[in-house]
Design a protein around this motif. Structure first.
Motif, mmCIF file in Angstrom:
data_model
loop_
_atom_site.group_PDB
_atom_site.id
_atom_site.type_symbol
_atom_site.label_atom_id
_atom_site.label_comp_id
_atom_site.label_asym_id
_atom_site.label_seq_id
_atom_site.Cartn_x
_atom_site.Cartn_y
_atom_site.Cartn_z
ATOM 1 N N ILE A 2 10.599 8.197 -8.227
ATOM 2 C CA ILE A 2 10.235 9.680 -7.633
ATOM 3 C C ILE A 2 11.260 10.617 -8.117
ATOM 4 O O ILE A 2 11.459 11.497 -8.436
ATOM 5 C CB ILE A 2 10.269 9.356 -5.956
ATOM 6 C CG1 ILE A 2 9.047 8.905 -5.591
ATOM 7 C CG2 ILE A 2 10.443 10.792 -5.375
ATOM 8 C CD1 ILE A 2 9.060 8.238 -4.061
ATOM 9 N N ASP A 3 12.666 9.914 -8.235
ATOM 10 C CA ASP A 3 13.688 10.539 -8.363
ATOM 11 C C ASP A 3 13.706 11.149 -9.946
ATOM 12 O O ASP A 3 13.881 12.282 -10.406
ATOM 13 C CB ASP A 3 15.120 9.622 -8.549
ATOM 14 C CG ASP A 3 15.471 9.597 -7.030
ATOM 15 O OD1 ASP A 3 15.525 10.179 -6.165
ATOM 16 O OD2 ASP A 3 16.247 8.631 -7.040
ATOM 17 N N TYR A 37 1.704 13.819 3.823
ATOM 18 C CA TYR A 37 0.597 12.706 4.106
ATOM 19 C C TYR A 37 1.102 11.110 3.692
ATOM 20 O O TYR A 37 1.307 10.392 4.532
ATOM 21 C CB TYR A 37 -0.696 12.700 3.508
ATOM 22 C CG TYR A 37 -1.477 11.367 4.052
ATOM 23 C CD1 TYR A 37 -1.960 11.338 5.236
ATOM 24 C CD2 TYR A 37 -1.604 10.573 2.990
ATOM 25 C CE1 TYR A 37 -2.665 10.067 5.439
ATOM 26 C CE2 TYR A 37 -2.125 9.398 3.136
ATOM 27 C CZ TYR A 37 -2.771 8.731 4.427
ATOM 28 O OH TYR A 37 -3.361 7.890 4.817
ATOM 29 N N TRP A 38 1.680 11.356 2.521
ATOM 30 C CA TRP A 38 2.137 10.091 2.049
ATOM 31 C C TRP A 38 3.470 9.419 2.918
ATOM 32 O O TRP A 38 3.761 8.414 3.249
ATOM 33 C CB TRP A 38 2.872 10.103 0.750
ATOM 34 C CG TRP A 38 1.723 10.377 -0.126
ATOM 35 C CD1 TRP A 38 0.419 10.245 -0.203
ATOM 36 C CD2 TRP A 38 1.710 11.114 -1.790
ATOM 37 N NE1 TRP A 38 -0.338 10.769 -1.330
ATOM 38 C CE2 TRP A 38 0.558 11.330 -2.190
ATOM 39 C CE3 TRP A 38 2.904 11.485 -2.326
ATOM 40 C CZ2 TRP A 38 0.393 11.895 -3.453
ATOM 41 C CZ3 TRP A 38 2.805 12.041 -3.675
ATOM 42 C CH2 TRP A 38 1.398 12.146 -4.293
ATOM 43 N N GLU A 54 0.782 -1.244 0.113
ATOM 44 C CA GLU A 54 0.155 0.041 0.074
ATOM 45 C C GLU A 54 0.859 1.296 -0.040
ATOM 46 O O GLU A 54 0.692 2.217 -0.638
ATOM 47 C CB GLU A 54 -0.815 0.151 1.087
ATOM 48 C CG GLU A 54 -1.601 1.295 1.347
ATOM 49 C CD GLU A 54 -2.264 1.463 2.620
ATOM 50 O OE1 GLU A 54 -1.886 2.512 3.417
ATOM 51 O OE2 GLU A 54 -3.168 0.839 3.515
ATOM 52 N N VAL A 55 1.585 1.178 0.961
ATOM 53 C CA VAL A 55 2.768 2.589 0.943
ATOM 54 C C VAL A 55 3.499 2.633 -0.281
ATOM 55 O O VAL A 55 3.666 4.012 -0.941
ATOM 56 C CB VAL A 55 3.603 2.289 2.216
ATOM 57 C CG1 VAL A 55 4.809 3.377 2.412
ATOM 58 C CG2 VAL A 55 2.933 2.330 3.489
ATOM 59 N N ALA A 70 2.930 6.096 -2.881
ATOM 60 C CA ALA A 70 3.983 7.006 -3.399
ATOM 61 C C ALA A 70 4.245 6.849 -4.800
ATOM 62 O O ALA A 70 4.230 7.951 -5.447
ATOM 63 C CB ALA A 70 5.371 6.424 -2.721
ATOM 64 N N TYR A 71 4.241 5.705 -5.614
ATOM 65 C CA TYR A 71 4.358 5.637 -7.003
ATOM 66 C C TYR A 71 3.064 6.245 -7.739
ATOM 67 O O TYR A 71 3.251 7.151 -8.633
ATOM 68 C CB TYR A 71 4.444 4.259 -7.456
ATOM 69 C CG TYR A 71 4.987 4.094 -8.887
ATOM 70 C CD1 TYR A 71 6.251 3.827 -9.187
ATOM 71 C CD2 TYR A 71 3.687 4.141 -9.893
ATOM 72 C CE1 TYR A 71 6.460 3.721 -10.527
ATOM 73 C CE2 TYR A 71 4.275 4.120 -11.247
ATOM 74 C CZ TYR A 71 5.620 3.606 -11.507
ATOM 75 O OH TYR A 71 6.179 3.714 -12.655
#
Length: 163
Positions: free
Chosen positions: A101-102, A133-134, A52-53, A57-58
């Motif tokens: 993310i990068d 929040y993420w 989930e985390v 993010a992705y």
């Protein structure tokens, strides 16, 4: 409105990646057998929580940078056909997310972080608040992983060792 600037963009990214590094170490510390099977008090397994985390993010970064959001129920964590079932697969998805993310960071910097969005077609907030929040969500769930590791007799990574 008064604005308080506490971090540069580079500091924010490094802070986030420091948390991601520590969470990765927590995933690595989990025994393969328990990652997707062990739970306490009816909570989800650590593998499910980390999926989930990583998904948030992705697909959160994807949504912010493209303006196109997936419904939260269509993220890998929520789909009925879960293809990530091993520690190696989870770590690969984790690393893919960090690399994404990068890759997308420069695009993120061109955005107005005070812009209001409706992330995952549900949550209305600013880009900045959503991203914070993420990170908060990841820290919270990593804490659950620490409880699981302690219950399994395993010392979790030191919380200050982010890299």
């Amino acid at each position: 409105m008064t604005t308080v600037s506490a971090l540069t963009a580079e500091q924010f990214l490094n802070h986030w990646k420091g948390h991601r590094s520590l969470t990765r170490k927590t995933i690595e510390a989990f025994p393969e057998k328990e990652l997707f099977s062990y739970s306490i008090g009816g909570m989800r397994t650590f593998g499910e929580i980390m999926l989930e985390v990583a998904s948030i993010a992705y697909y959160g970064v994807e949504g912010v940078t493209t303006g196109t959001w997936r419904n939260i129920e269509n993220l890998p964590y929520y789909t009925t056909e879960k293809t990530i079932t091993t520690k190696q697969q989870l770590l690969e998805f984790w690393d893919k997310t960090t690399a994404y993310i990068d890759q997308e960071w420069e695009k993120l910097l061109s955005l107005d972080f005070e812009q209001h969005i409706k992330s995952f077609e549900i949550y209305e907030n600013t880009i900045a608040s959503s991203m914070l929040y993420w990170i908060d969500n990841e820290v919270h769930h990593r804490g659950q992983g620490y409880v699981y590791l302690r219950a399994l007799g395993i010392t979790p990574p030191f919380f200050w060792e982010r890299f």
